[in-house]
Design an enzyme around this catalytic site. Sequence first.
Site, PDB file in Angstrom:
ATOM      1  N   GLU A 184       0.818  -1.222   0.000  1.00  0.00           N
ATOM      2  CA  GLU A 184       0.000   0.000   0.000  1.00  0.00           C
ATOM      3  C   GLU A 184       0.850   1.271   0.000  1.00  0.00           C
ATOM      4  O   GLU A 184       0.867   2.044   0.961  1.00  0.00           O
ATOM      5  CB  GLU A 184      -0.981  -0.032   1.179  1.00  0.00           C
ATOM      6  CG  GLU A 184      -1.908  -1.247   1.083  1.00  0.00           C
ATOM      7  CD  GLU A 184      -3.047  -1.252   2.101  1.00  0.00           C
ATOM      8  OE1 GLU A 184      -2.981  -0.495   3.083  1.00  0.00           O
ATOM      9  OE2 GLU A 184      -3.999  -2.020   1.876  1.00  0.00           O
ATOM     10  N   GLU A 231      -4.526  -8.787  -1.592  1.00  0.00           N
ATOM     11  CA  GLU A 231      -5.025  -8.571  -0.225  1.00  0.00           C
ATOM     12  C   GLU A 231      -6.458  -8.092  -0.184  1.00  0.00           C
ATOM     13  O   GLU A 231      -6.852  -7.170  -0.887  1.00  0.00           O
ATOM     14  CB  GLU A 231      -4.164  -7.558   0.545  1.00  0.00           C
ATOM     15  CG  GLU A 231      -4.583  -7.451   2.020  1.00  0.00           C
ATOM     16  CD  GLU A 231      -3.838  -6.384   2.789  1.00  0.00           C
ATOM     17  OE1 GLU A 231      -2.599  -6.308   2.645  1.00  0.00           O
ATOM     18  OE2 GLU A 231      -4.483  -5.611   3.523  1.00  0.00           O
TER      19      GLU A 231
END
Length: 465
Positions: A220, A316
Site C-alpha cells: 500500500e 489482499e
Amino acid sequence: MRFSIKWLMVIAILALPMMAQAGPVRVWQTNADQSKLLAQQPDIAFSESATGTVITVDPKQKFQTMVGFGAAMTDASADLIRNHMSASQRDALMDDLFGKKGLDFSFMRLTIGASDFSSTHYTYDDMPAGQTDPDMAHFSINAARTDVLPAVKQALAINSKLTIMASPWSAPGWMKTTDSLIQGSLKPEAYTYFADYLSRYIKAMQAEGVPISLLTLQNEPGFEPDTYPGMRVEPSSRAAFIGGYLGPKFKAEDLKTQILDYDHNWDTPSSPLTVLADARANPSVAGVAWHCYAGDVAAQGAVHDAYPDKDAYFTECSGGEWAPEFDKTFAWTVKNLIIGSTRHWSKGVLMWNLALDENFGPHKGGCSDCRGIVTINSKTGEVKKNIEYYAFGHASKFVKVGAVRVASNEMDGLSNVAFRNQDGSLVLIVLNTRTQASTFSVKAAGKAFAYALPAGAVASFVWKP
C-alpha cells in the site's frame, strides 16, 4: 488355438488406446442461509440439450494460467498455528488448508518484517536512531525463524506447488525520511541499500528452502499508517527505484523473483499505469498487484488492457466484523474476488490473514476487527471456519495449479467464471445474485446439464467434457 470372432473383437478393443469418457457432473454448494456449506451434492447427468437460461463454457477461448488461491502467513497467523495449537490440531488445520483433501491452497503471501499483525514493529535490519547500516552487517531473518519459517515449511511439505509472494510494510527506518518504521518515505540516497535489503531477503529465504516467486516493493505505497509500519512511495519513485536499482540488481544477481508493482487498491489505476509507462521500469515489472478496499475490480482489466503483457495478481482483502452477515459477505467475496478478480486477469487471489484469534489478533496497531480465513481460539486451539473459508474453498478445491481460465458468458443474476484444469476437467463457479431461485443450463464441448440454484447460493461444478 482358436478364438471366436467375439473374443477377437474384445481383444482388439482392449488393445486400443484408452479414451477419456465423459462422466457425470460433480457439484459442491453453499447456501446463503448456511444450510449447506461447501457441501457435495448428488451428481448431475448430462442432458440431450441446453434449454432456458444457458451459460456457455468455451474451453477453446483461453486466458491466464492460474497459480491458485490462498492467504497471508502473517506473524499473527504463524504464532497462533505454532504456539496455540497442539501438534495434532496444527497438523489437522494445515492439512485442511493446504492439503488436496482440504482447501488445497497454493498461493501464500509473506510480510518482509512486521505488519500490523505482528507483536512488535521490526524489519530485518533495524538500527538505533541516527545510525545506519549501508553494508547490511546487521541484516538477519532470525525473526522469521521462530514461527513463520516453520509454518511455511510445513505448508510447502503439504503442497509442493505453493507459490509464495512477499511484501515489505516498511524499509528499515534508517533508509527513510522519518528514521522510523512509522510513516515517511524512502530516501533517494537509500535506493541502493533498499534494493540490497530485498535481494538479501530473497536469498536468505531461498537458503531456508522457501522460494520467493513474486515481490512487491511496498505494501500500500499510497498510505502512511500512523500506528504500524508503512511507507509512502509515489509512482515516480517506484519507477525510479525499480528501473534504476531493483531491476538491475535482480538481473545482475540472476534472481528469478518477479517484481510486481502497486500492491494497493482498485481506486487508483493511474498509479501502476504511471510505473508501467516508464521506459526504464517497465521491462523489470512482471505485473500488478491489487487490493480490494476501495474502487472496483474492473480496474484490473483496464490496466491489463493497456499492458496485456503484464500479469495481474490479487494480493489482499480482509474480512472483518464490519461485515459479519454471512449471506452478504459471502456473495460479495465470491462475486468480486473469486469471479471478478479472475475475470479481470488475476493469476492468483489472496485473502489477508490466514488465521487470527478470538480477539481478531494478535496485532500491534492497525486493524482491530479483521477476520482470518479461520479463527483459532488462543486458549484451546479450537478452529472456527469463517465466511472466507467457504468462499475461497469454492475455487481453491477445484481450480488446480496450472489451470487456465476459459470463456463463459457473463449473465445478469448468474455471475460465473470457468477454468480448464491440466487433466482436462472443466470447473464452473456460479453465484446466483437474484432474489429468487434460478434454474439454468450449462453447455460446453457438446455436452449440457441443468441445475437449480437458490438465491444467494454458490455452486462449483466439475466435469470432464
